[in-house]
Scaffold this active site. Structure first.
Site, PDB file in Angstrom:
ATOM      1  N   ARG A 299      11.815  -2.129  10.367  1.00 18.29           N
ATOM      2  CA  ARG A 299      10.839  -1.744  11.379  1.00 18.29           C
ATOM      3  C   ARG A 299      10.779  -2.768  12.494  1.00 18.29           C
ATOM      4  O   ARG A 299      10.872  -3.957  12.253  1.00 18.29           O
ATOM      5  CB  ARG A 299       9.463  -1.589  10.734  1.00 18.29           C
ATOM      6  CG  ARG A 299       9.192  -0.176  10.311  1.00 18.29           C
ATOM      7  CD  ARG A 299       7.990  -0.080   9.437  1.00 18.29           C
ATOM      8  NE  ARG A 299       6.845  -0.833   9.938  1.00 18.29           N
ATOM      9  CZ  ARG A 299       5.676  -0.867   9.329  1.00 18.29           C
ATOM     10  NH1 ARG A 299       5.495  -0.189   8.226  1.00 18.29           N
ATOM     11  NH2 ARG A 299       4.690  -1.575   9.828  1.00 18.29           N
TER      12      ARG A 299
ATOM     13  N   ARG B  33       0.000  -9.282  13.210  1.00 20.74           N
ATOM     14  CA  ARG B  33      -0.611  -8.255  12.358  1.00 20.74           C
ATOM     15  C   ARG B  33      -1.521  -8.873  11.306  1.00 20.74           C
ATOM     16  O   ARG B  33      -2.558  -8.308  10.962  1.00 20.74           O
ATOM     17  CB  ARG B  33       0.470  -7.398  11.712  1.00 20.74           C
ATOM     18  CG  ARG B  33       1.112  -6.451  12.720  1.00 20.74           C
ATOM     19  CD  ARG B  33       2.447  -5.960  12.264  1.00 20.74           C
ATOM     20  NE  ARG B  33       2.355  -5.138  11.080  1.00 20.74           N
ATOM     21  CZ  ARG B  33       3.376  -4.910  10.256  1.00 20.74           C
ATOM     22  NH1 ARG B  33       4.540  -5.469  10.485  1.00 20.74           N
ATOM     23  NH2 ARG B  33       3.213  -4.151   9.217  1.00 20.74           N
TER      24      ARG B  33
ATOM     25  N   ARG C 260      -8.975   1.078   8.937  1.00 21.43           N
ATOM     26  CA  ARG C 260      -8.526  -0.288   9.172  1.00 21.43           C
ATOM     27  C   ARG C 260      -9.546  -1.063   9.994  1.00 21.43           C
ATOM     28  O   ARG C 260      -9.333  -2.232  10.280  1.00 21.43           O
ATOM     29  CB  ARG C 260      -7.240  -0.223   9.959  1.00 21.43           C
ATOM     30  CG  ARG C 260      -6.029  -0.824   9.274  1.00 21.43           C
ATOM     31  CD  ARG C 260      -4.932  -0.669  10.282  1.00 21.43           C
ATOM     32  NE  ARG C 260      -3.684  -1.263  10.026  1.00 21.43           N
ATOM     33  CZ  ARG C 260      -2.713  -0.762   9.268  1.00 21.43           C
ATOM     34  NH1 ARG C 260      -2.915   0.285   8.531  1.00 21.43           N
ATOM     35  NH2 ARG C 260      -1.557  -1.358   9.222  1.00 21.43           N
TER      36      ARG C 260
ATOM     37  N   ARG D 183      11.726  -5.923   4.022  1.00 21.53           N
ATOM     38  CA  ARG D 183      11.302  -4.523   4.012  1.00 21.53           C
ATOM     39  C   ARG D 183      12.257  -3.619   4.800  1.00 21.53           C
ATOM     40  O   ARG D 183      12.703  -3.967   5.882  1.00 21.53           O
ATOM     41  CB  ARG D 183       9.904  -4.402   4.599  1.00 21.53           C
ATOM     42  CG  ARG D 183       9.490  -2.942   4.774  1.00 21.53           C
ATOM     43  CD  ARG D 183       8.054  -2.741   4.636  1.00 21.53           C
ATOM     44  NE  ARG D 183       7.343  -3.162   5.830  1.00 21.53           N
ATOM     45  CZ  ARG D 183       6.041  -2.974   5.971  1.00 21.53           C
ATOM     46  NH1 ARG D 183       5.341  -2.424   5.009  1.00 21.53           N
ATOM     47  NH2 ARG D 183       5.446  -3.376   7.060  1.00 21.53           N
TER      48      ARG D 183
ATOM     49  N   LYS E 212       0.823  -1.209   0.000  1.00 20.11           N
ATOM     50  CA  LYS E 212       0.000   0.000   0.000  1.00 20.11           C
ATOM     51  C   LYS E 212       0.861   1.265   0.000  1.00 20.11           C
ATOM     52  O   LYS E 212       0.595   2.195  -0.748  1.00 20.11           O
ATOM     53  CB  LYS E 212      -0.916   0.046   1.240  1.00 20.11           C
ATOM     54  CG  LYS E 212      -1.894  -1.107   1.332  1.00 20.11           C
ATOM     55  CD  LYS E 212      -2.805  -0.970   2.556  1.00 20.11           C
ATOM     56  CE  LYS E 212      -2.053  -0.998   3.876  1.00 20.11           C
ATOM     57  NZ  LYS E 212      -1.522  -2.315   4.254  1.00 20.11           N
TER      58      LYS E 212
HETATM   59  P1  ADP Z   1       1.370  -2.090   7.493  1.00 20.95           P
HETATM   60  O1  ADP Z   1       0.503  -1.536   6.429  1.00 20.95           O
HETATM   61  O2  ADP Z   1       2.606  -2.666   6.949  1.00 20.95           O
HETATM   62  O3  ADP Z   1       0.637  -2.974   8.431  1.00 20.95           O
HETATM   63  P2  ADP Z   1       1.456   0.550   8.776  1.00 20.95           P
HETATM   64  O4  ADP Z   1       2.702   1.330   8.702  1.00 20.95           O
HETATM   65  O5  ADP Z   1       0.298   0.989   7.976  1.00 20.95           O
HETATM   66  O6  ADP Z   1       1.886  -0.939   8.447  1.00 20.95           O
HETATM   67  O7  ADP Z   1       0.969   0.446  10.307  1.00 20.95           O
HETATM   68  C1  ADP Z   1       1.828   0.033  11.326  1.00 20.95           C
HETATM   69  C2  ADP Z   1       1.072  -0.046  12.660  1.00 20.95           C
HETATM   70  O8  ADP Z   1       0.520   1.241  12.983  1.00 20.95           O
HETATM   71  C3  ADP Z   1      -0.127  -0.990  12.679  1.00 20.95           C
HETATM   72  O9  ADP Z   1       0.238  -2.322  12.947  1.00 20.95           O
HETATM   73  C4  ADP Z   1      -0.971  -0.357  13.793  1.00 20.95           C
HETATM   74  O10 ADP Z   1      -0.475  -0.681  15.071  1.00 20.95           O
HETATM   75  C5  ADP Z   1      -0.769   1.127  13.587  1.00 20.95           C
HETATM   76  N1  ADP Z   1      -1.791   1.711  12.682  1.00 20.95           N
HETATM   77  C6  ADP Z   1      -1.550   2.313  11.485  1.00 20.95           C
HETATM   78  N2  ADP Z   1      -2.703   2.730  10.918  1.00 20.95           N
HETATM   79  C7  ADP Z   1      -3.696   2.368  11.778  1.00 20.95           C
HETATM   80  C8  ADP Z   1      -5.106   2.497  11.766  1.00 20.95           C
HETATM   81  N3  ADP Z   1      -5.766   3.079  10.755  1.00 20.95           N
HETATM   82  N4  ADP Z   1      -5.806   1.994  12.819  1.00 20.95           N
HETATM   83  C9  ADP Z   1      -5.181   1.411  13.843  1.00 20.95           C
HETATM   84  N5  ADP Z   1      -3.861   1.245  13.931  1.00 20.95           N
HETATM   85  C10 ADP Z   1      -3.109   1.725  12.908  1.00 20.95           C
END
Ligand code: ADP
Ligand code: ZN
Length: 212
Positions: free
Chosen positions: A156, A167, A88, A123, A13
């Protein structure tokens, strides 16, 4: 034009959001990047989010809804934005609707679990600007250095195999239901990941009816 990118962690994404942002001339908003910046800066939001993120759990809806409302009200979002990793949960999607934020399309990026696990281990992200890379599939021009800003590339903390598994579990339980939510509203477009990031991007532009 407000666009949502939906997909499991590792679906790409962030990479697609970056390309689309350049091609469409609207900003991409990554709640993951905003939260990581908040943690780095030691803000109250960052302090609240850190333990959830390190464990691979979702940050509570009210925190995310606050962040997104604030970000979308900034002038650079006047012509629209690409939402990367938000909403999400159904709660977040309903809050976006209630706030009167109109969504034009939702692109679901589909990828196999096997491919996700492979990607996550390779990554790397820029410590300074949040751009993402993959040592195999999307390497930077100079190893360990961000193409965009010269920042240092790091792995990360939540990309360890155990956290990735958590996750994925959270994704299936909390986020996958959004596919049905947006399908019902006639907004969902599905795209399967293909070999390169460019090929996937072409496929996204095609489902959006924007082939160049
Ligand atoms: P990825 O898409 O690889 O899972 P992100 O960088 O989008 O990683 O998100 C990393 C972390 O940040 C998630 O695992 C969560 O803990 C938090 N996070 C990010 N966006 C949201 C969201 N919209 N709602 C809840 N938690 C979020
Ligand atoms: Zn950078």
């Amino acid at each position: 034009m407000n666009l949502i990118l939906l997909g499991a962690p590792g679906a790409g994404k962030g990479t697609q959001a970056e390309i689309l942002c350049e091609k469409l001339g609207i900003p991409s908003i990554s709640t993951g990047n905003i939260l990581r910046a908040a943690i780095r800066d030691g803000t109250a939001t960052g302090l609240k989010a850190k333990s959830y993120m390190d464990a691979g759990r979702l940050v509570p809806d009210e925190v995310i809804i606050g962040i997104i409302g604030e970000r979308l009200s900034q002038p650079d979002c006047a012509k629209g934005a690409i939402l990367d990793g938000v909403p999400r949960t159904i709660g977040q999607a309903e809050a976006i609707e209630k706030a009167g934020i109109q969504i034009d399309a939702v692109v679901a990026i589909e990828i196999s679990e096997e491919e996700i696990l492979r990607r996550m281990s390779g990554r790397r992200v820029c410590e300074a600007c949040g751009s993402s890379y993959n040592v195999e599939a999307v390497p930077p021009k100079v190893e360990g250095i961000c193409d965009h800003c010269g920042g240092k590339l790091i792995q990360r903390k939540d990309d360890t195999p155990e956290t990735v598994r958590e996750r994925l579990k959270v994704y299936h339980k909390e986020t996958a239901p959004l596919i049905g939510f947006y399908e019902e509203r006639g907004l969902l477009k599905r795209v399967a990941v293909s070999g390169s990031k460019e090929a996937t991007n072409d496929a996204i532009l095609t489902v959006l009816g924007m082939e160049q």
